[in-house]
Design a protein around this motif. Structure first.
Motif, PDB file in Angstrom:
ATOM      1  N   GLU A   1     -15.492 -30.523  14.949  1.00 36.80           N
ATOM      2  CA  GLU A   1     -14.194 -29.910  15.191  1.00 36.80           C
ATOM      3  C   GLU A   1     -13.961 -28.743  14.223  1.00 36.80           C
ATOM      4  O   GLU A   1     -13.407 -27.706  14.595  1.00 36.80           O
ATOM      5  CB  GLU A   1     -13.080 -30.948  15.028  1.00 36.80           C
ATOM      6  CG  GLU A   1     -13.050 -31.992  16.134  1.00 36.80           C
ATOM      7  CD  GLU A   1     -12.745 -31.386  17.488  1.00 36.80           C
ATOM      8  OE1 GLU A   1     -11.599 -30.978  17.731  1.00 36.80           O
ATOM      9  OE2 GLU A   1     -13.669 -31.300  18.310  1.00 36.80           O
ATOM     10  N   GLU A   2     -14.396 -28.918  12.978  1.00 33.10           N
ATOM     11  CA  GLU A   2     -14.211 -27.866  11.974  1.00 33.10           C
ATOM     12  C   GLU A   2     -14.926 -26.588  12.381  1.00 33.10           C
ATOM     13  O   GLU A   2     -14.345 -25.487  12.316  1.00 33.10           O
ATOM     14  CB  GLU A   2     -14.749 -28.330  10.620  1.00 33.10           C
ATOM     15  CG  GLU A   2     -14.676 -27.250   9.533  1.00 33.10           C
ATOM     16  CD  GLU A   2     -15.427 -27.626   8.265  1.00 33.10           C
ATOM     17  OE1 GLU A   2     -15.448 -26.787   7.339  1.00 33.10           O
ATOM     18  OE2 GLU A   2     -15.983 -28.737   8.208  1.00 33.10           O
ATOM     19  N   ILE A   3     -16.172 -26.716  12.815  1.00 30.19           N
ATOM     20  CA  ILE A   3     -16.935 -25.531  13.200  1.00 30.19           C
ATOM     21  C   ILE A   3     -16.382 -24.941  14.500  1.00 30.19           C
ATOM     22  O   ILE A   3     -16.365 -23.716  14.686  1.00 30.19           O
ATOM     23  CB  ILE A   3     -18.430 -25.865  13.349  1.00 30.19           C
ATOM     24  CG1 ILE A   3     -19.017 -26.267  11.986  1.00 30.19           C
ATOM     25  CG2 ILE A   3     -19.197 -24.666  13.903  1.00 30.19           C
ATOM     26  CD1 ILE A   3     -18.877 -25.205  10.906  1.00 30.19           C
ATOM     27  N   GLY A   4     -15.893 -25.793  15.383  1.00 24.09           N
ATOM     28  CA  GLY A   4     -15.295 -25.287  16.614  1.00 24.09           C
ATOM     29  C   GLY A   4     -14.075 -24.422  16.332  1.00 24.09           C
ATOM     30  O   GLY A   4     -13.907 -23.350  16.915  1.00 24.09           O
ATOM     31  N   THR A   5     -13.240 -24.864  15.426  1.00 24.40           N
ATOM     32  CA  THR A   5     -12.064 -24.098  15.035  1.00 24.40           C
ATOM     33  C   THR A   5     -12.474 -22.809  14.328  1.00 24.40           C
ATOM     34  O   THR A   5     -11.904 -21.735  14.586  1.00 24.40           O
ATOM     35  CB  THR A   5     -11.168 -24.931  14.099  1.00 24.40           C
ATOM     36  OG1 THR A   5     -10.742 -26.105  14.796  1.00 24.40           O
ATOM     37  CG2 THR A   5      -9.952 -24.132  13.658  1.00 24.40           C
ATOM     38  N   SER A   6     -13.476 -22.900  13.470  1.00 26.62           N
ATOM     39  CA  SER A   6     -13.961 -21.715  12.746  1.00 26.62           C
ATOM     40  C   SER A   6     -14.564 -20.703  13.716  1.00 26.62           C
ATOM     41  O   SER A   6     -14.384 -19.490  13.559  1.00 26.62           O
ATOM     42  CB  SER A   6     -15.005 -22.125  11.701  1.00 26.62           C
ATOM     43  OG  SER A   6     -14.452 -23.006  10.744  1.00 26.62           O
ATOM     44  N   ALA A   7     -15.261 -21.199  14.721  1.00 28.12           N
ATOM     45  CA  ALA A   7     -15.866 -20.311  15.716  1.00 28.12           C
ATOM     46  C   ALA A   7     -14.802 -19.546  16.487  1.00 28.12           C
ATOM     47  O   ALA A   7     -14.963 -18.365  16.804  1.00 28.12           O
ATOM     48  CB  ALA A   7     -16.723 -21.123  16.679  1.00 28.12           C
ATOM     49  N   SER A   8     -13.701 -20.234  16.786  1.00 32.44           N
ATOM     50  CA  SER A   8     -12.596 -19.587  17.494  1.00 32.44           C
ATOM     51  C   SER A   8     -12.002 -18.455  16.662  1.00 32.44           C
ATOM     52  O   SER A   8     -11.582 -17.420  17.198  1.00 32.44           O
ATOM     53  CB  SER A   8     -11.518 -20.622  17.819  1.00 32.44           C
ATOM     54  OG  SER A   8     -10.427 -20.043  18.501  1.00 32.44           O
ATOM     55  N   ILE A   9     -12.001 -18.623  15.352  1.00 36.76           N
ATOM     56  CA  ILE A   9     -11.465 -17.591  14.455  1.00 36.76           C
ATOM     57  C   ILE A   9     -12.370 -16.363  14.444  1.00 36.76           C
ATOM     58  O   ILE A   9     -11.913 -15.237  14.636  1.00 36.76           O
ATOM     59  CB  ILE A   9     -11.315 -18.149  13.025  1.00 36.76           C
ATOM     60  CG1 ILE A   9     -10.228 -19.230  12.995  1.00 36.76           C
ATOM     61  CG2 ILE A   9     -10.973 -17.033  12.036  1.00 36.76           C
ATOM     62  CD1 ILE A   9     -10.141 -19.978  11.678  1.00 36.76           C
ATOM     63  N   VAL A  10     -13.679 -16.574  14.238  1.00 36.34           N
ATOM     64  CA  VAL A  10     -14.595 -15.428  14.148  1.00 36.34           C
ATOM     65  C   VAL A  10     -14.803 -14.763  15.506  1.00 36.34           C
ATOM     66  O   VAL A  10     -15.111 -13.562  15.583  1.00 36.34           O
ATOM     67  CB  VAL A  10     -15.953 -15.837  13.533  1.00 36.34           C
ATOM     68  CG1 VAL A  10     -15.751 -16.473  12.165  1.00 36.34           C
ATOM     69  CG2 VAL A  10     -16.724 -16.777  14.442  1.00 36.34           C
ATOM     70  N   ALA A  11     -14.621 -15.536  16.595  1.00 28.75           N
ATOM     71  CA  ALA A  11     -14.801 -14.970  17.929  1.00 28.75           C
ATOM     72  C   ALA A  11     -13.722 -13.950  18.280  1.00 28.75           C
ATOM     73  O   ALA A  11     -13.875 -13.167  19.224  1.00 28.75           O
ATOM     74  CB  ALA A  11     -14.817 -16.078  18.973  1.00 28.75           C
ATOM     75  N   ALA A  12     -12.628 -13.949  17.518  1.00 33.27           N
ATOM     76  CA  ALA A  12     -11.548 -12.996  17.773  1.00 33.27           C
ATOM     77  C   ALA A  12     -11.856 -11.609  17.208  1.00 33.27           C
ATOM     78  O   ALA A  12     -11.155 -10.642  17.523  1.00 33.27           O
ATOM     79  CB  ALA A  12     -10.248 -13.513  17.159  1.00 33.27           C
ATOM     80  N   TYR A  13     -12.909 -11.508  16.405  1.00 32.88           N
ATOM     81  CA  TYR A  13     -13.252 -10.235  15.769  1.00 32.88           C
ATOM     82  C   TYR A  13     -14.106  -9.371  16.695  1.00 32.88           C
ATOM     83  O   TYR A  13     -15.176  -9.786  17.135  1.00 32.88           O
ATOM     84  CB  TYR A  13     -14.014 -10.471  14.467  1.00 32.88           C
ATOM     85  CG  TYR A  13     -13.232 -11.189  13.392  1.00 32.88           C
ATOM     86  CD1 TYR A  13     -11.862 -10.957  13.225  1.00 32.88           C
ATOM     87  CD2 TYR A  13     -13.844 -12.093  12.542  1.00 32.88           C
ATOM     88  CE1 TYR A  13     -11.146 -11.610  12.231  1.00 32.88           C
ATOM     89  CE2 TYR A  13     -13.136 -12.749  11.542  1.00 32.88           C
ATOM     90  CZ  TYR A  13     -11.787 -12.505  11.399  1.00 32.88           C
ATOM     91  OH  TYR A  13     -11.072 -13.145  10.412  1.00 32.88           O
ATOM     92  N   GLY A  14     -13.643  -8.156  16.959  1.00 35.65           N
ATOM     93  CA  GLY A  14     -14.382  -7.240  17.809  1.00 35.65           C
ATOM     94  C   GLY A  14     -15.765  -6.919  17.267  1.00 35.65           C
ATOM     95  O   GLY A  14     -16.742  -6.816  18.027  1.00 35.65           O
TER      96      GLY A  14
END
Length: 228
Positions: free
Chosen positions: A96-109
């Protein structure tokens, strides 16, 4: 970029928990095509950044991690093992931690741009099934078949709780639901490749459908497009 002229492509997009990963893997296996789990690349980027002590708030630094991502997808029979910097991380990136972190970095163009070429390189014969959130809108906009899967947040939370329980964990439903809702909001509101159906995507609501019913629907659509 016209990727469809090089190899047939089926994209499956949608939020987390709709079953697109399961359907994509089954579809690729049935067709004998390659499979792209694009979400894994963002999870790997997040994990690599954490491992190297890079702040997830530093877009430029995270993008640099994405550009130089040292990852291998090792196929062993029907199982794919993911190796990051010589370390097997197949299970580590599914937390879950990495899933949430992935969602954060995926927002970066910048991060999305860094991973774009790597994702498109998967489009080789005999064909590709691509699973993600912007496969049909950004990565493979000329794919001949685009599917957008969805399900209620409540149903997706129930599925996730069941998955975690099967791993011996004791998740709280309300917490899981809140995480899913927050992730949906981030994915849909980001400026870079927001989560949305492609204009020509076929919409499938999986809330009340079984895996077999969804797979049959996708195969029928592929047959109608003369892809199989």
């Amino acid at each position: 970029m016209d990727m469809s002229s090089q190899a047939p492509i089926i994209t499956l997009d949608g939020p987390g928990g709709v079953g697109k990963g399961t359907i994509s893997a089954l579809l690729a296996e049935k067709l004998g095509w390659h499979f792209l789990d694009s979400g894994a690349l963002y999870r790997l980027t997040a994990l690599a950044a954490i491992n190297h002590g890079v702040s997830l708030k530093d877009e430029q630094a995270v993008a640099l991690i994405a550009e130089h991502l040292d990852v291998q997808f090792v196929q062993n029979d029907t199982v794919t093992h993911i190796v990051l910097e010589n370390e097997k991380v197949t299970e580590a990136i599914r937390t879950e931690e990495i899933g949430t972190s992935a969602s954060i970095v995926a927002a970066y163009g910048r991060v999305r741009d860094a991973l774009l070429k790597r994702q498109r390189a998967f489009a080789v014969m005999p064909g590709l099934v691509a699973d993600g959130r912007d496969m049909g809108t950004v990565v493979f906009p000329d794919a001949p078949l685009k599917i957008f899967m969805n399900a209620s947040a409540q149903e997706r939370a129930k599925r996730r709780v069941k998955q975690l329980q099967q791993k011996g964990l004791l998740p709280d439903y309300d917490t899981v639901l809140a995480d899913i809702t927050a992730r949906d909001e981030r994915d849909q509101s980001r400026s870079a490749a927001p989560l949305k159906p492609a204009d020509d995507a076929i919409l499938i609501d999986t809330t009340e459908l079984s895996i077999e019913q969804v797979l049959d629907a996708v195969l029928e659509a592929a047959q109608q497009r003369a892809l199989v």
